[in-house]
Design an enzyme around this catalytic site. Sequence first.
Site, short mmCIF file in Angstrom:
data_model
loop_
_atom_site.label_atom_id
_atom_site.label_comp_id
_atom_site.label_asym_id
_atom_site.label_seq_id
_atom_site.Cartn_x
_atom_site.Cartn_y
_atom_site.Cartn_z
N GLU A 1 0.82 -1.22 0.00
CA GLU A 1 0.00 0.00 0.00
C GLU A 1 0.85 1.27 0.00
O GLU A 1 0.37 2.34 0.36
CB GLU A 1 -0.93 -0.01 1.21
CG GLU A 1 -1.91 -1.17 1.21
CD GLU A 1 -2.78 -1.19 2.45
OE1 GLU A 1 -3.71 -0.37 2.52
OE2 GLU A 1 -2.53 -2.02 3.34
N SER B 1 -6.71 -2.24 1.30
CA SER B 1 -6.94 -1.57 0.02
C SER B 1 -7.40 -2.54 -1.06
O SER B 1 -7.09 -2.37 -2.24
CB SER B 1 -5.67 -0.84 -0.45
OG SER B 1 -5.36 0.21 0.44
N TYR C 1 -9.54 4.62 -5.04
CA TYR C 1 -8.57 5.71 -4.96
C TYR C 1 -8.45 6.59 -6.20
O TYR C 1 -8.00 7.73 -6.09
CB TYR C 1 -7.18 5.14 -4.65
CG TYR C 1 -7.11 4.44 -3.32
CD1 TYR C 1 -7.21 5.15 -2.12
CD2 TYR C 1 -6.95 3.06 -3.24
CE1 TYR C 1 -7.15 4.51 -0.90
CE2 TYR C 1 -6.89 2.41 -2.02
CZ TYR C 1 -6.99 3.14 -0.86
OH TYR C 1 -6.93 2.50 0.34
N ARG D 1 -10.87 2.99 11.49
CA ARG D 1 -12.07 2.92 10.65
C ARG D 1 -12.54 1.48 10.61
O ARG D 1 -11.75 0.56 10.32
CB ARG D 1 -11.75 3.40 9.23
CG ARG D 1 -12.98 3.78 8.42
CD ARG D 1 -12.66 3.95 6.95
NE ARG D 1 -12.46 2.67 6.29
CZ ARG D 1 -11.35 2.34 5.62
NH1 ARG D 1 -10.34 3.19 5.52
NH2 ARG D 1 -11.25 1.16 5.04
N ASP E 1 -15.05 -1.30 8.94
CA ASP E 1 -15.84 -1.57 7.74
C ASP E 1 -16.94 -2.58 8.06
O ASP E 1 -16.70 -3.61 8.71
CB ASP E 1 -14.95 -2.11 6.62
CG ASP E 1 -13.95 -1.06 6.14
OD1 ASP E 1 -14.20 0.14 6.37
OD2 ASP E 1 -12.92 -1.43 5.55
N GLU F 1 -13.68 -5.65 8.87
CA GLU F 1 -12.31 -5.44 9.31
C GLU F 1 -12.19 -4.07 9.97
O GLU F 1 -13.12 -3.25 9.91
CB GLU F 1 -11.33 -5.54 8.14
CG GLU F 1 -11.54 -4.49 7.05
CD GLU F 1 -10.54 -4.62 5.91
OE1 GLU F 1 -9.42 -4.12 6.09
OE2 GLU F 1 -10.88 -5.22 4.89
N ASN G 1 -9.31 -0.82 10.37
CA ASN G 1 -8.06 -0.21 9.91
C ASN G 1 -7.57 0.76 10.97
O ASN G 1 -8.26 1.75 11.27
CB ASN G 1 -8.30 0.54 8.59
CG ASN G 1 -8.74 -0.38 7.47
OD1 ASN G 1 -7.94 -0.99 6.81
ND2 ASN G 1 -10.05 -0.52 7.29
N GLY H 1 -6.74 5.49 5.49
CA GLY H 1 -6.30 6.41 4.44
C GLY H 1 -6.66 7.85 4.76
O GLY H 1 -7.67 8.14 5.38
#
Length: 321
Positions: free
Chosen positions: A22, A150, A220, A259, A261, A275, A277, A281
């Site tokens: 990433e 990602s 992205y 974050r 999900d 998951e 994070n 990002g």
Amino acid sequence: MSELNLKSLGKVGVLFGGRSAEREISLMSGNGVLQALISKGVDAHAFDTAERSIAELAAEKFDRVFIALHGRYGEDGSLQGVLEQLNIPYTGSGVMASAIAMDKIFTKRIWQTYGLSTPAYAVLTGQTELRRVPDDLGLPLIIKPPHEGSTIGITKVVGYSDMQEAYALAAQFDEVVLAEEFVEGRELTVAILGKGEQAYALPITEIVAPDGNYDYQNKYFTDDTKYLCPAPLDETLTDAIRKMAVDAYRALDCEGWARVDVLLRKTDNKPFLLEINTSPGMTGHSLVPMAARAVGMSYEDLCVEILKTASLKIKSEQKNK
């Protein structure tokens, strides 16, 4: 904080780039954070961990660092351990929480012990009889490397004959591979700020990708994906999902920010945790800044708020002297 007070944060390193798959996204995140902090009057400096050594990191004498690295060597606890050794306060979760959150399999195991809903799964190795996996999880199913983010290395398997190729792709990134029940429904994400009992959720964001394909490109590099923040959900469901996300965050002992999900199943509106994070990002397309804007917090102010939470998590006797 005023510009004068921001100076009290000292010399700040923005750690970005790195050696993970990433890296490209981390460069985008890190440059955004760096410019935001500088614009607010913070004495911030770029530090690419792939191009500079730990010795150089120590020599910089940073008073604190903002971790804008994604994936291995930056989000997985290894860098956090280095920063603890160097006595440099850092943003985000500590060594243990970072390492566990980076591993989707261990994350799911902990969530299950807390009674939190997450899709059924199987752990695959080179010895697994792949054609039997769909019998247990159903079709379609998802194959992914458990230590990547990602959407890297992920395949939606729709038939038995797809299993071998999907496994081979994910196995390029990990020794073990995660097979996961496919939950058809709405894609949601919840940004969390804070620590412990003070942790709280920002507004939920719904992701509406072209043909439901929220892949690396749509995530992205295109403007075709739509983001709805706050997500159009009724109040009761919104509160339940936000609580579930905070519970998931606390279960792993995360702090600072993260974050979570979530998938909302189409048939019955049941939420499933996918998951978490711990270094999300911070690009122009990223979801945490989007959620912050929904409550009137600018990108620059968000970066400062996260930076202010930088700390050491291991409270040794030596550090307390």
